[in-house]
Design a protein around this motif. Structure first.
Motif, PDB file in Angstrom:
ATOM      1  N   ALA A 306       0.816  -1.217   0.000  1.00  0.00           N
ATOM      2  CA  ALA A 306       0.000   0.000   0.000  1.00  0.00           C
ATOM      3  C   ALA A 306       0.848   1.265   0.000  1.00  0.00           C
ATOM      4  CB  ALA A 306      -0.938  -0.003   1.208  1.00  0.00           C
ATOM      5  N   ILE A 307       1.971   1.268   0.716  1.00  0.00           N
ATOM      6  CA  ILE A 307       2.789   2.490   0.792  1.00  0.00           C
ATOM      7  C   ILE A 307       3.844   2.564  -0.315  1.00  0.00           C
ATOM      8  CG2 ILE A 307       2.446   2.717   3.285  1.00  0.00           C
ATOM      9  CD1 ILE A 307       5.409   1.744   3.592  1.00  0.00           C
ATOM     10  N   THR A 308       3.998   1.473  -1.085  1.00  0.00           N
ATOM     11  CA  THR A 308       4.968   1.475  -2.188  1.00  0.00           C
ATOM     12  C   THR A 308       4.310   1.348  -3.557  1.00  0.00           C
ATOM     13  OG1 THR A 308       5.259  -0.936  -2.058  1.00  0.00           O
ATOM     14  CG2 THR A 308       6.772   0.438  -0.746  1.00  0.00           C
ATOM     15  N   SER A 309       3.008   0.977  -3.583  1.00  0.00           N
ATOM     16  CA  SER A 309       2.278   0.732  -4.837  1.00  0.00           C
ATOM     17  C   SER A 309       2.945  -0.369  -5.662  1.00  0.00           C
ATOM     18  CB  SER A 309       2.171   2.019  -5.667  1.00  0.00           C
ATOM     19  OG  SER A 309       1.476   3.021  -4.947  1.00  0.00           O
ATOM     20  N   LEU A 310       3.545  -1.347  -4.986  1.00  0.00           N
ATOM     21  CA  LEU A 310       4.202  -2.476  -5.640  1.00  0.00           C
ATOM     22  C   LEU A 310       3.423  -3.754  -5.372  1.00  0.00           C
ATOM     23  CD1 LEU A 310       7.874  -1.655  -4.543  1.00  0.00           C
ATOM     24  CD2 LEU A 310       6.847  -1.166  -6.774  1.00  0.00           C
ATOM     25  N   ASP A 311       3.476  -4.698  -6.299  1.00  0.00           N
ATOM     26  CA  ASP A 311       2.866  -6.010  -6.137  1.00  0.00           C
ATOM     27  C   ASP A 311       3.984  -7.003  -5.829  1.00  0.00           C
ATOM     28  OD1 ASP A 311       1.774  -8.595  -6.495  1.00  0.00           O
ATOM     29  OD2 ASP A 311       0.274  -7.844  -7.892  1.00  0.00           O
ATOM     30  N   LEU A 312       4.095  -7.402  -4.564  1.00  0.00           N
ATOM     31  CA  LEU A 312       5.222  -8.243  -4.153  1.00  0.00           C
ATOM     32  C   LEU A 312       5.116  -9.668  -4.692  1.00  0.00           C
ATOM     33  CD1 LEU A 312       5.913  -7.084  -0.491  1.00  0.00           C
ATOM     34  CD2 LEU A 312       6.588  -6.067  -2.672  1.00  0.00           C
ATOM     35  N   VAL A 313       3.911 -10.166  -4.933  1.00  0.00           N
ATOM     36  CA  VAL A 313       3.773 -11.492  -5.533  1.00  0.00           C
ATOM     37  C   VAL A 313       4.241 -11.455  -6.982  1.00  0.00           C
ATOM     38  CG1 VAL A 313       2.141 -13.295  -6.212  1.00  0.00           C
ATOM     39  CG2 VAL A 313       1.944 -12.224  -3.962  1.00  0.00           C
ATOM     40  N   ALA A 314       3.928 -10.382  -7.696  1.00  0.00           N
ATOM     41  CA  ALA A 314       4.428 -10.230  -9.067  1.00  0.00           C
ATOM     42  C   ALA A 314       5.946 -10.183  -9.073  1.00  0.00           C
ATOM     43  CB  ALA A 314       3.846  -8.967  -9.705  1.00  0.00           C
ATOM     44  N   TRP A 315       6.535  -9.501  -8.093  1.00  0.00           N
ATOM     45  CA  TRP A 315       8.000  -9.482  -7.969  1.00  0.00           C
ATOM     46  C   TRP A 315       8.537 -10.898  -7.751  1.00  0.00           C
ATOM     47  CZ3 TRP A 315      11.163  -5.173  -5.198  1.00  0.00           C
ATOM     48  CH2 TRP A 315      10.947  -3.946  -5.830  1.00  0.00           C
ATOM     49  N   GLN A 316       7.873 -11.667  -6.887  1.00  0.00           N
ATOM     50  CA  GLN A 316       8.323 -13.036  -6.639  1.00  0.00           C
ATOM     51  C   GLN A 316       8.342 -13.852  -7.930  1.00  0.00           C
ATOM     52  OE1 GLN A 316       5.480 -14.032  -3.339  1.00  0.00           O
ATOM     53  NE2 GLN A 316       7.337 -14.770  -2.338  1.00  0.00           N
ATOM     54  N   ILE A 317       7.290 -13.730  -8.714  1.00  0.00           N
ATOM     55  CA  ILE A 317       7.191 -14.509  -9.957  1.00  0.00           C
ATOM     56  C   ILE A 317       8.274 -14.089 -10.943  1.00  0.00           C
ATOM     57  CG2 ILE A 317       5.721 -14.974 -11.958  1.00  0.00           C
ATOM     58  CD1 ILE A 317       3.296 -14.710 -10.030  1.00  0.00           C
ATOM     59  N   ARG A 318       8.466 -12.787 -11.101  1.00  0.00           N
ATOM     60  CA  ARG A 318       9.450 -12.297 -12.076  1.00  0.00           C
ATOM     61  C   ARG A 318      10.872 -12.640 -11.653  1.00  0.00           C
ATOM     62  NH1 ARG A 318       5.729  -7.435 -12.330  1.00  0.00           N
ATOM     63  NH2 ARG A 318       4.547  -7.761 -14.263  1.00  0.00           N
ATOM     64  N   ILE A 319      11.156 -12.519 -10.361  1.00  0.00           N
ATOM     65  CA  ILE A 319      12.501 -12.850  -9.878  1.00  0.00           C
ATOM     66  C   ILE A 319      12.765 -14.344 -10.028  1.00  0.00           C
ATOM     67  CG2 ILE A 319      13.872 -13.045  -7.752  1.00  0.00           C
ATOM     68  CD1 ILE A 319      12.801 -10.251  -7.015  1.00  0.00           C
ATOM     69  N   ALA A 320      11.741 -15.177  -9.799  1.00  0.00           N
ATOM     70  CA  ALA A 320      11.897 -16.622  -9.968  1.00  0.00           C
ATOM     71  C   ALA A 320      12.194 -16.984 -11.422  1.00  0.00           C
ATOM     72  CB  ALA A 320      10.639 -17.340  -9.492  1.00  0.00           C
ATOM     73  N   GLN A 321      11.761 -16.132 -12.349  1.00  0.00           N
ATOM     74  CA  GLN A 321      12.031 -16.361 -13.774  1.00  0.00           C
ATOM     75  C   GLN A 321      13.386 -15.815 -14.198  1.00  0.00           C
ATOM     76  OE1 GLN A 321       7.672 -16.383 -15.889  1.00  0.00           O
ATOM     77  NE2 GLN A 321       8.512 -14.377 -15.425  1.00  0.00           N
ATOM     78  N   GLY A 322      14.111 -15.208 -13.254  1.00  0.00           N
ATOM     79  CA  GLY A 322      15.448 -14.716 -13.564  1.00  0.00           C
ATOM     80  C   GLY A 322      15.533 -13.241 -13.855  1.00  0.00           C
ATOM     81  N   GLU A 323      14.439 -12.516 -13.720  1.00  0.00           N
ATOM     82  CA  GLU A 323      14.458 -11.083 -14.001  1.00  0.00           C
ATOM     83  C   GLU A 323      15.108 -10.324 -12.839  1.00  0.00           C
ATOM     84  OE1 GLU A 323      10.642  -9.523 -15.161  1.00  0.00           O
ATOM     85  OE2 GLU A 323      10.041 -11.454 -16.036  1.00  0.00           O
ATOM     86  N   PRO A 324      15.752  -9.183 -13.120  1.00  0.00           N
ATOM     87  CA  PRO A 324      16.362  -8.381 -12.044  1.00  0.00           C
ATOM     88  C   PRO A 324      15.327  -7.537 -11.318  1.00  0.00           C
ATOM     89  CG  PRO A 324      16.731  -7.326 -14.152  1.00  0.00           C
ATOM     90  CD  PRO A 324      16.050  -8.634 -14.450  1.00  0.00           C
ATOM     91  N   LEU A 325      15.672  -7.051 -10.134  1.00  0.00           N
ATOM     92  CA  LEU A 325      14.803  -6.123  -9.421  1.00  0.00           C
ATOM     93  C   LEU A 325      14.523  -4.911 -10.305  1.00  0.00           C
ATOM     94  CD1 LEU A 325      16.400  -6.181  -5.848  1.00  0.00           C
ATOM     95  CD2 LEU A 325      14.135  -7.030  -6.449  1.00  0.00           C
ATOM     96  N   PRO A 326      13.278  -4.444 -10.356  1.00  0.00           N
ATOM     97  CA  PRO A 326      12.938  -3.368 -11.286  1.00  0.00           C
ATOM     98  C   PRO A 326      13.348  -1.975 -10.835  1.00  0.00           C
ATOM     99  CG  PRO A 326      10.994  -4.055 -10.072  1.00  0.00           C
ATOM    100  CD  PRO A 326      12.094  -4.997  -9.675  1.00  0.00           C
ATOM    101  N   ILE A 327      13.704  -1.804  -9.555  1.00  0.00           N
ATOM    102  CA  ILE A 327      14.108  -0.492  -9.047  1.00  0.00           C
ATOM    103  C   ILE A 327      15.322  -0.642  -8.140  1.00  0.00           C
ATOM    104  CG2 ILE A 327      11.774   0.488  -9.177  1.00  0.00           C
ATOM    105  CD1 ILE A 327      11.465  -0.012  -6.183  1.00  0.00           C
ATOM    106  N   THR A 328      15.934   0.487  -7.809  1.00  0.00           N
ATOM    107  CA  THR A 328      17.063   0.509  -6.878  1.00  0.00           C
ATOM    108  C   THR A 328      16.583   1.001  -5.517  1.00  0.00           C
ATOM    109  OG1 THR A 328      17.648   2.790  -7.438  1.00  0.00           O
ATOM    110  CG2 THR A 328      18.635   1.028  -8.781  1.00  0.00           C
TER     111      THR A 328
END
Length: 644
Positions: A306-328
């Protein structure tokens, strides 16, 4: 490094987290697979999945904890990846290895990281090496009671026993004095074995008036790691969180950075990947002590979203596929404030014991800006004794903390649950309490404000019964003719041809029955919050939702004879230990029977000294709420030959 593409995702869990994970997976275009036990065949998470697979069994050990069945389900459904949710096998290194060995993707950290941080003892040793302050304690391999007794004496009472393999309050006991240590250790070990399959314990100093502040971390497969601010989870009961918020009130920018950097340093040292949470105890002086790390997504992750406007489950899926973190780290947002409450099927008036039954009424608050509900049930679902009693979570966001708090109060006011006892009214009192509004937070909040938070709703007075009876009559469809609106029988205040203008209504609420005479008049009635559901009227009175039903006074009289002298089961569950036999003399307060329900143990004690007359249960037996377990005869009855 994983480069696999995920098209089908199996969620190895149940309840609200399974529904929440599948919601994001579907939004990303993935096919979702739900697994369920035999008694969860019609559960909401199973209904919402694209594919459902029956694991059989009822207890977690026969279903959701069966690694072989979960791997088989993934293969049968064509899933390339498994999301563990939280609880169950989410922090089980053996599960992670089995998934990898099967050629599947685990949406969690490597097994080596779970080994390093999933064990509280190993994690504390690692943090000590990294220079992070620790609470004094014993985290060794020896598990005998004498070792714990010696360690506790050195640490100083009170101490806290904790399961090394898990969290959520399971296998956790506060011990105030040496005389209680052995019994508490045995009980905590049984709870830990039941919940996590691992009975190993640690003991540490019980820090007085601490705040529970945790850091959300995320790492990818390319060596990048960051923290997504922090959460305050200080308001707890049974050592389990009830209210969580982000960011933590009163934290300075410098302290946030210090805690965040310590958390990142720890996870980078073990090659961590995915979502994780590093938990700290924070004292009033601003000093923080490492407590544990949860190598999974947390229940309270929505407030971070809610305070970051990020979807952490979507991050989990993308990182599991080998994608890098989208922000610093410098790009991590922190906007506004969010507060979450956990809605449980439990009885706050009875030591928060889990409750079971059918959700005859279940209404969630309306959606809107800054409003979110993550739930795993629907009206008509059954709450069983085998799993965690959380029904769902209500999350409110605001530009500031007070706006979020008021929005959450409004959401709680729009929530109705009937058929099962819940902590709904208790949550209203917590969020509405002046001390909570002032952000006076620590883990002793509930105990300190117990008088206001745990207040009984009070006796149901005549005004309640009159209001309930009038509403019951007004909402009784059998009393109104609907096919002819011009008929005198279409109105309750119509022509009666000499009949009484009063109606007698036989009602029951909270075990109390009343015959109420209602004036059948056309006068306007102020309508309180009430919902009629079949033969039950749910009426809010003094902050509590009361279930009012009609009853047959003749049948009531026939059923009035009750067995006396028996100790009954306070909830549905299983008998873990029977500590007495027929003929045994017992003292007041002695533990007679130990029950387990929803992975928590409850000791049934003697209300007075006496002799066990009869036993009606055995170890391993499943019993229903209200079942008589044991009959106890007091010494006075024995001395008079049982005459009276």
């Amino acid at each position: 490094m994983s480069k696999q593409h995920i098209t089908t995702l199996l969620v190895a869990n149940r309840g609200e987290i399974a529904c929440r994970v599948m919601r994001t997976a579907k939004a990303m275009g993935l096919t979702t697979v739900a697994v369920h036990s035999a008694i969860d065949a019609n559960a909401r998470h199973a209904r919402e999945a694209d594919i459902r697979i029956d694991l059989g069994g009822a207890k977690p050990a026969d279903s959701y904890l069966r690694v072989d069945k979960l791997i088989e389900a993934a293969r049968a459904s064509g899933a390339q990846a498994i999301h563990p949710g939280y609880g169950f096998l989410s922090e089980n290194a053996g599960f992670a290895r089995a998934i990898e060995a099967a050629g599947l993707i685990f949406l969690g950290p490597p097994a080596s990281a779970i080994d390093a941080m999933g064990s509280k003892s190993a994690a504390k040793a690692l943090m000590e090496k990294a220079g992070v302050p620790l609470v004094p304690g014993y985290h060794g391999d020896a598990q005998d009671v004498e070792t714990f007794r010696t360690a506790s004496e050195q640490i100083g009472y009170p101490v806290l026993l904790k399961a090394t393999a898990g969290g959520g309050g399971k296998g956790m006991k506060v011990v105030e004095r040496e005389a209680d240590l052995a019994e508490a250790l045995q009980s905590a070990q049984r709870e830990a074995q039941s919940a996590f399959g691992d009975s190993r314990m640690l003991v540490e100093k019980y820090v007085l008036k601490p705040r529970h502040v945790e850091i959300q971390v995320f790492a990818d497969q390319h060596g990048n790691c960051l923290y997504l601010n922090e959460r305050d989870c200080s308001i707890q009961r049974r050592h389990q969180k009830v209210v969580e918020e982000a960011p933590a009130p009163g934290l300075s920018v410098e302290l946030r950075r210090a805690m965040g950097e310590a958390a990142v340093k720890a996870v980078q040292a073990i090659g961590y990947v995915g979502a994780g949470t590093v938990e700290f105890l924070l004292d009033a002086r601003g000093e923080f002590f490492f407590m544990e790390m949860n190598t999974r997504l947390q229940v309270e992750h929505p407030v971070t979203e809610a305070i970051t406007s990020l979807d952490l489950v979507a991050w989990q899926i993308r990182i599991a596929q080998g994608e890098p973190l989208p922000i610093t780290q410098d790009q991590v947002p922190l906007n506004g404030h969010a507060i979450e409450v956990r809605l449980y099927a439990e009885d706050p008036d009875n030591d928060f014991l889990p409750a079971t039954g059918t959700l005859d009424l279940y209404r969630e608050p309306s959606a809107g800006s800054g409003r979110r509900v993550d739930s795993g049930v629907a009206e008509g679902d059954t709450v069983s004794p085998f799993y965690d009693p959380m029904l769902g979570k209500l999350i409110a966001w605001g530009e500031n903390r007070e706006e979020a708090r008021l929005r959450l109060l409004a959401m709680l006011d729009e929530t109705y649950v009937g058929g099962v006892r819940t902590n709904l009214a208790f949550l209203r009192r917590v969020i509405g309490h002046p001390a909570f509004a002032a952000a006076e937070l620590d883990t002793g909040f509930i105990l300190r404000h117990e008088t206001e938070l745990m207040r009984k709703p009070g006796e149901l007075d005549e005004a309640f019964w009159q209001r309930a009876a009038k509403l019951f009559v007004e909402t009784e469809p059998a009393l109104v003719r609907s096919d002819d609106l011009h008929s005198p029988w279409a109105k309750r205040n119509g022509l009666r041809f000499g009949m009484s203008a009063q109606i007698s209504v036989h009602l029951m609420c909270n075990g109390e029955s009343r015959t109420v005479r209602v004036e059948n008049s056309a006068e306007a009635v102020h309508r309180p919050k009430a919902i009629r559901q079949g033969r039950t009227l749910y009426l809010e009175w003094n902050g509590e939702l009361q279930a009012v039903t009609a009853f047959d006074p003749i049948a009531e009289a026939e059923a009035s004879h009750q067995q006396h002298g028996g100790l009954t089961a306070p909830m549905n569950g299983s008998i873990v230990r029977v500590l007495v036999e027929a003929g045994h003399s017992v003292e007041a307060g002695s533990v007679l029977i130990v029950m387990e329900a929803m992975k928590m143990e409850h000791s049934i004690r003697a209300a007075q000294a006496g002799v066990v007359k009869s036993l009606f249960c055995a170890e391993g037996e499943l019993v229903s709420e209200g079942a008589v377990l044991l009959e106890l005869e007091d010494h006075e009855a024995l001395s008079t030959g049982g005459q009276g």
